[in-house]
Design an enzyme around this catalytic site. Sequence first.
Site, short mmCIF file in Angstrom:
data_model
loop_
_atom_site.label_atom_id
_atom_site.label_comp_id
_atom_site.label_asym_id
_atom_site.label_seq_id
_atom_site.Cartn_x
_atom_site.Cartn_y
_atom_site.Cartn_z
N ASP A 1 -13.19 -19.71 27.73
CA ASP A 1 -13.02 -20.89 26.51
C ASP A 1 -13.34 -22.03 27.59
O ASP A 1 -12.45 -22.83 27.10
CB ASP A 1 -11.85 -20.91 25.85
CG ASP A 1 -11.73 -21.58 24.40
OD1 ASP A 1 -13.09 -22.35 24.27
OD2 ASP A 1 -10.96 -22.17 23.93
N ARG B 1 -12.69 -29.93 26.55
CA ARG B 1 -11.57 -30.02 25.67
C ARG B 1 -10.50 -29.08 26.38
O ARG B 1 -9.20 -29.52 25.98
CB ARG B 1 -12.00 -29.61 24.15
CG ARG B 1 -11.94 -28.15 24.10
CD ARG B 1 -12.30 -27.63 22.52
NE ARG B 1 -12.74 -26.30 22.97
CZ ARG B 1 -13.97 -25.60 22.58
NH1 ARG B 1 -14.97 -26.84 22.81
NH2 ARG B 1 -14.41 -24.50 22.74
N ASN B 2 -10.64 -28.12 27.07
CA ASN B 2 -9.68 -27.51 27.65
C ASN B 2 -9.34 -27.93 29.25
O ASN B 2 -8.86 -27.06 29.88
CB ASN B 2 -10.09 -25.97 27.74
CG ASN B 2 -9.62 -25.51 26.22
OD1 ASN B 2 -8.80 -25.91 25.63
ND2 ASN B 2 -10.31 -24.40 25.88
N ASP C 1 -5.34 -23.77 29.26
CA ASP C 1 -5.91 -22.89 28.13
C ASP C 1 -6.44 -21.55 28.38
O ASP C 1 -7.55 -21.43 28.17
CB ASP C 1 -6.84 -23.74 27.15
CG ASP C 1 -6.14 -23.96 25.91
OD1 ASP C 1 -5.45 -23.11 25.60
OD2 ASP C 1 -6.55 -24.92 25.26
P1 ADP Z 1 -4.97 -25.04 21.73
O1 ADP Z 1 -6.01 -24.64 22.76
O2 ADP Z 1 -4.18 -24.20 21.57
O3 ADP Z 1 -5.81 -25.72 20.85
P2 ADP Z 1 -4.45 -26.98 23.67
O4 ADP Z 1 -3.93 -26.30 24.80
O5 ADP Z 1 -5.75 -27.28 23.96
O6 ADP Z 1 -4.16 -26.34 22.33
O7 ADP Z 1 -3.63 -28.55 23.54
C1 ADP Z 1 -3.99 -29.46 22.70
C2 ADP Z 1 -3.86 -30.76 23.09
O8 ADP Z 1 -2.73 -31.14 23.52
C3 ADP Z 1 -4.71 -31.01 24.33
O9 ADP Z 1 -6.11 -31.36 23.84
C4 ADP Z 1 -4.04 -32.33 25.05
O10 ADP Z 1 -4.57 -33.66 24.45
C5 ADP Z 1 -2.66 -32.02 24.85
N1 ADP Z 1 -2.02 -31.17 25.78
C6 ADP Z 1 -2.12 -29.80 26.01
N2 ADP Z 1 -1.37 -29.50 27.16
C7 ADP Z 1 -1.17 -30.65 27.74
C8 ADP Z 1 -0.32 -30.90 29.18
N3 ADP Z 1 -0.14 -30.10 29.77
N4 ADP Z 1 -0.19 -32.01 29.43
C9 ADP Z 1 -0.77 -33.02 28.54
N5 ADP Z 1 -1.45 -33.02 27.39
C10 ADP Z 1 -1.60 -31.58 27.04
MG MG Z 2 -7.56 -25.92 23.85
#
Ligand code: ADP
Ligand code: MG
Length: 465
Positions: A329, A333-334, A347
Amino acid sequence: MGGVGSPACSQLRSRPCLLPQKHWPPGTQCITKHDHSKPKTHQLAFRKGDIVTITALCEEKGWYRAKHNETGEEGLLSASSVREREAIRIDPTLSLMPWFHGKISGVEAVQALQPPEDGLFLVRESIRHPGDYVLCVSFGKEVIHYRVVYEENRLSIDATVSFYNLIDMIEHYMKDQGAICTKLVKPKPKPGTKSAEQELAKAGWLLNLQHLMLGDKIGEGEFGAVLQGEYMGQKVAVKNIKCDVTAQAFLAETTAMTKVRHKNLVRLLGVILHNGLYIVMEFMAKGNLVNFLRTRGRSVVQAKQLIQFALDISQGMDYLESKKLVHRDLAARNILVSEENVAKVSDFGLAKVDLKGTDISKLPVKWTAPEALKHNKFSTKSDVWSYGILLWEVFSYGRAPYPKMTLKEVAELVEKGHRMEAPEECPPFIYALMKSCWETEPGKRPSFKKITEKLQKQLKHIGGS
Ligand code: ADP
Ligand code: MG
């Protein structure tokens, strides 16, 4: 106090070649190797097997400042008295709910709870009322069965307290007897399962809820909110997965994260089994790369910075490949951006799910290589394809790939050999790199090592001009 940002530490960080062999950056969790019950002044007291968090490297060789995860005390300890915690092996018998026995009858539950022991318990799924749960507790030589009612998305035994999931319910009744016969004392594990909590604790990945402070919401993931927080003085991001079934699935992602440590991969600090599951990660101050680029744009972020991001990501991916992990993935965005503008891959969400069970409708079509889309053939080379799409996103400052095309159109056209045009003002060598990532034949795509070398060369070139 000589905290994380002390001059000694920052100096050492910028001169990695001078570091002693064992170099643990602040935030590293370590396990103590022996008892140290009579500490000298400024030293930390601990028992064998305790978990401590490194807070700073001392100027004196071989010593660290560390904080004890249980007591919260801070003091000095010698590098030789601790070892780094271990990676968790991916093990399908590892369960967040080892006390959950699935569909067994009341009679079978009674048998499973022999010999009687006050507070020994299990949870089963009701055979007569599918979807309902029963909490079975051994008490005074008998087994008492409590029906768990599921109503309006909440679970409840006595209508006064209700829970999002079974994990929370068990956590509650282990602390508080409430309306049941006894506090829950000891889970009876289902044969063939291992308690994830115990394994995580033993290996040093279970954090202490008491030391976690939660702050504002900073993001919304597919499976739950992401909150900002602080753990033992360190800024963290916390992903909260409330659904117990999803939490169990995330366990695999989390175990994958215990295996890796690289400057371009978002670091897992540990997990807490509370409110379902808390996944505690290093905090990435500048959020995800898509938002980072969209909100700043061309006038603020220069091409050199974009190439640096591309390099960061390919280095993280090269390392991931060396650990035999396929991301599946990879997309802007990740990718998360640190305070210092370092891009890190996050992610590892799909990095594990059973290949055969992949639901095509859930795949990120615009990022997925044709052979993965059609035949479920995920590999590092399909990650390289996604990396090409990511490059396109980066050099177009966060635009969505294949603008104005539907997923169906994309899948069909790509199959026929259609590829995206270069983003506006994209350096030609970057576009050439993208195109090589989009070779139909996976074997013809470059490796992340090769990509890394190319980008390093170009950066040197730019740097020198
Ligand atoms: P998912 O993949 O489950 O949808 P994510 O891990 O991509 O969720 O997280 C969603 C959002 O949260 C990210 O796009 C980012 O903006 C924020 N985020 C996630 N992990 C972090 C982190 N370690 N530090 C800062 N922001 C984070
Ligand atoms: Mg994500």
